[in-house]
Design a protein around this motif. Sequence first.
Motif, short mmCIF file in Angstrom:
data_model
loop_
_atom_site.label_atom_id
_atom_site.label_comp_id
_atom_site.label_asym_id
_atom_site.label_seq_id
_atom_site.Cartn_x
_atom_site.Cartn_y
_atom_site.Cartn_z
N LYS A 1 -57.16 7.04 103.03
CA LYS A 1 -56.99 7.14 104.48
C LYS A 1 -55.56 7.59 104.80
O LYS A 1 -54.67 7.52 103.96
CB LYS A 1 -57.26 5.78 105.13
N VAL A 2 -55.37 8.03 106.03
CA VAL A 2 -54.02 8.37 106.48
C VAL A 2 -53.16 7.11 106.48
O VAL A 2 -53.58 6.05 106.96
CB VAL A 2 -54.06 9.00 107.88
N GLY A 3 -51.94 7.23 105.95
CA GLY A 3 -50.97 6.16 106.09
C GLY A 3 -50.16 6.40 107.34
O GLY A 3 -49.78 7.54 107.65
N VAL A 4 -49.88 5.34 108.10
CA VAL A 4 -49.13 5.46 109.35
C VAL A 4 -47.87 4.60 109.24
O VAL A 4 -47.94 3.44 108.82
CB VAL A 4 -49.96 5.04 110.57
N CYS A 5 -46.73 5.18 109.61
CA CYS A 5 -45.49 4.41 109.65
C CYS A 5 -44.81 4.65 110.99
O CYS A 5 -45.10 5.63 111.69
CB CYS A 5 -44.56 4.80 108.50
N ALA A 6 -43.91 3.76 111.36
CA ALA A 6 -43.23 3.85 112.65
C ALA A 6 -41.79 3.38 112.50
O ALA A 6 -41.51 2.47 111.71
CB ALA A 6 -43.95 3.02 113.72
N ALA A 7 -40.91 3.99 113.28
CA ALA A 7 -39.50 3.62 113.22
C ALA A 7 -38.82 3.96 114.54
O ALA A 7 -39.30 4.80 115.32
CB ALA A 7 -38.79 4.34 112.08
N THR A 8 -37.70 3.33 114.76
CA THR A 8 -36.95 3.53 115.98
C THR A 8 -36.22 4.87 115.96
O THR A 8 -36.23 5.60 114.97
CB THR A 8 -35.97 2.36 116.19
N SER A 9 -35.57 5.16 117.07
CA SER A 9 -34.83 6.41 117.21
C SER A 9 -33.62 6.43 116.28
O SER A 9 -33.20 5.41 115.74
CB SER A 9 -34.35 6.56 118.67
N GLY A 10 -33.04 7.61 116.09
CA GLY A 10 -31.80 7.73 115.34
C GLY A 10 -31.92 7.27 113.91
O GLY A 10 -32.66 7.86 113.11
N PRO A 11 -31.21 6.20 113.53
CA PRO A 11 -31.18 5.79 112.12
C PRO A 11 -32.53 5.42 111.56
O PRO A 11 -32.80 5.67 110.38
CB PRO A 11 -30.22 4.59 112.13
N GLY A 12 -33.39 4.82 112.36
CA GLY A 12 -34.72 4.46 111.86
C GLY A 12 -35.51 5.68 111.45
O GLY A 12 -36.11 5.72 110.37
N ALA A 13 -35.51 6.69 112.31
CA ALA A 13 -36.23 7.92 111.99
C ALA A 13 -35.61 8.62 110.79
O ALA A 13 -36.32 9.19 109.94
CB ALA A 13 -36.22 8.85 113.20
N ILE A 14 -34.30 8.56 110.68
CA ILE A 14 -33.62 9.18 109.53
C ILE A 14 -34.02 8.47 108.24
O ILE A 14 -34.29 9.11 107.22
CB ILE A 14 -32.10 9.14 109.73
N HIS A 15 -34.09 7.15 108.29
CA HIS A 15 -34.42 6.39 107.08
C HIS A 15 -35.82 6.71 106.56
O HIS A 15 -36.07 6.60 105.36
CB HIS A 15 -34.33 4.88 107.37
N LEU A 16 -36.73 7.08 107.42
CA LEU A 16 -38.09 7.37 106.98
C LEU A 16 -38.18 8.60 106.09
O LEU A 16 -39.11 8.77 105.31
CB LEU A 16 -39.01 7.62 108.19
N LEU A 17 -37.19 9.49 106.19
CA LEU A 17 -37.36 10.84 105.68
C LEU A 17 -37.67 10.90 104.19
O LEU A 17 -38.52 11.69 103.75
CB LEU A 17 -36.12 11.69 105.97
N ASN A 18 -37.00 10.13 103.36
CA ASN A 18 -37.23 10.24 101.92
C ASN A 18 -38.67 9.91 101.56
O ASN A 18 -39.31 10.63 100.78
CB ASN A 18 -36.27 9.35 101.14
N GLY A 19 -39.19 8.85 102.14
CA GLY A 19 -40.59 8.50 101.88
C GLY A 19 -41.55 9.55 102.41
O GLY A 19 -42.59 9.83 101.80
N LEU A 20 -41.20 10.15 103.55
CA LEU A 20 -42.06 11.18 104.11
C LEU A 20 -42.05 12.45 103.26
O LEU A 20 -43.08 13.11 103.08
CB LEU A 20 -41.65 11.50 105.54
N TYR A 21 -40.88 12.79 102.71
CA TYR A 21 -40.85 13.93 101.79
C TYR A 21 -41.66 13.65 100.53
O TYR A 21 -42.28 14.55 99.96
CB TYR A 21 -39.41 14.31 101.44
N ASP A 22 -41.67 12.41 100.09
CA ASP A 22 -42.50 12.03 98.96
C ASP A 22 -43.96 12.33 99.28
O ASP A 22 -44.70 12.88 98.44
CB ASP A 22 -42.29 10.55 98.65
N ALA A 23 -44.40 11.98 100.49
CA ALA A 23 -45.77 12.25 100.92
C ALA A 23 -46.03 13.75 100.99
O ALA A 23 -47.05 14.25 100.51
CB ALA A 23 -46.05 11.60 102.27
N LYS A 24 -45.11 14.49 101.60
CA LYS A 24 -45.30 15.93 101.77
C LYS A 24 -45.45 16.63 100.42
O LYS A 24 -46.36 17.43 100.21
CB LYS A 24 -44.13 16.53 102.54
#
Length: 608
Positions: free
Chosen positions: A68-91
């Motif tokens: 299934k699709v995995g869904v994650c959520a984060a706050t503006s600024g630093p939260g969104a930045i922190h997600l990036l490594n895991g999201l690139y792993d998915a991509k």
Amino acid sequence: MASTKVSDYILQRLREWGVDHVFAYAGDGINGLLAAWGRAGNRPKFVQARHEEMSAFQAVGYAKFSGKVGVCAATSGPGAIHLLNGLYDAKLDHVPVVALLGQTNRSAMGGSYQQEVDLQSLYKDVASEFCETATVPEQLPNLIDRAMRTAYAKRTVTAVILPADVQELDYSPPTHAFKMVPSSLGLSQYAPVPAAEDIERAAEVLDAGEKVAVLIGQGARGARAEVEQLADLLGAGVAKALLGKDVLPDDLPYVTGSIGLLGTRPSYELMQGCDTLLMIGSSFPYTQFMPELDQARAVQIDIDPHMVGLRYPFEVNLVGDARETLRRLLPLLHRNENRAWREKVEKNVSRWWEVMQRRAAVDADPINPEYVVHALDGKLPDDVILTADSGSAANWYARHLRLRGRMRGSLSGTLATMGPGVPYAIGAKFAHPDRPAIALVGDGAMQMNGMMEMVTAAKYHHEWSDPRLVVAVLNNRDLNQVTWEMRAMSGAPQFEESQHIPDLPYAEIAQRIGLDGVRVEKPEHVEAAWDRALTADRPFVIDFRTDPAVPPIPPHASLDQIEAAASAILHGDSDRASMVKQGLKAKVQEMLPGTRHRAERPGAAGTE
């Protein structure tokens, strides 16, 4: 009656898409969503990690093991930045993940406001297929629907940016009017297939082969029966890219195991000796581990037209679903009655597993990491989910564990990032709370990410019907994979300032946070530790004190290459010089294929 806010509607739409977990971390940029979660009775479930990057990794692990699709959520600024490594792993691993991102109020955008980051620009690569900002309520449900549908259809990352003030607006749906975009739920199942004439061309190439090699990746996961039938018809051997390790059982005698730098000798020999190559559902990047470019006729099957024709000069490129394409291909193939190639492949595989047992039985100081993982192989539960972190742990996962039956396993295949081993396993536990999970991680990855995510495991394990989550730490106080890469590629000794890391009491820390664990410093205690962990009533950390001088030898390594590495140790690392003098060269000789050795060790006697 209270009005429905945009944030309420977002959670409602996620529920309608069948989303049951969102991996996230709080922040004022998503305060509207957090309040909506409270009003919705925590549906879908908010899973709180210790860091946003871990939320993304958990979403990736959930998606990999649930489908299934995995869904994650984060706050503006630093939260969104922190997600990036895991999201690139998915991509990069072609995993469907949707990110919900907070943003500052619309009135502050462009005003250099606190935590204001241009998320559209920041996310335009990782979420290149779909990244949009909600500015008015009427953009919903379209934004959520397209993010979900695109993530599924393209097997990629998508993102929806939600300004904080928009989350608090009353929801009003799109109307039957100009420049309104109504939307609908769902994505039907579909399986594209190539044209009949292309399948016939592929059959001609494969039928002409006398020594057929098959290379499968995760894209072949739904085609296990068809791959087995094809391998039987053609008398082929089958190698697996790391992301496809769980696609075909390792107890089939013609399955040569992993391929590449972390691969097996029989996979290397399969590619060196074949005259025909069929690649299914893989974008395996290392051409040097495939046949010489003029050696083999080749066919590729992949569902993504952008991924065909890569890596090798394929004669036929079939764009289609692996299972449906193979179902159309199989009736056109003729049985190869000459089994000499298959017999050679099976002999190489059998010999390799004997070598693996001998390598695991070699003495080390204090414990051979290969023995640690080899000892686990026969103890794996039938329905286990395995994760491995990047580093030398991935070598032993790739080479010593035979996945069979329903067993599943994965790691960061393409990004090869450090740190996903434990959060992947946590994501897997939310996908399958009734199945045991085991994470193999190095001490570097455990210090980087894993230890704090044991806090997450402590927070949630009571909700899992099977509480077993075993984290095995290969604790050698060295960033071992890079150390060996430096020696092999640069002829450099260990640089202590970059490579040496502190020795932490991982098991004791686990116990202090309500979990369990044990430190293992002698080889005779390895099997008992696995047994204890696999019967525990809570997540369990095993701190294995392993020898950093055991090299992750590539499948084509020569003794000269390893001697050069040993020389580098001698000339640059006085602390380990004595270990090398006492027999690292001999140790390596025992580890290389073709050597004859019998070593005694409790539970892992050598085999001639």
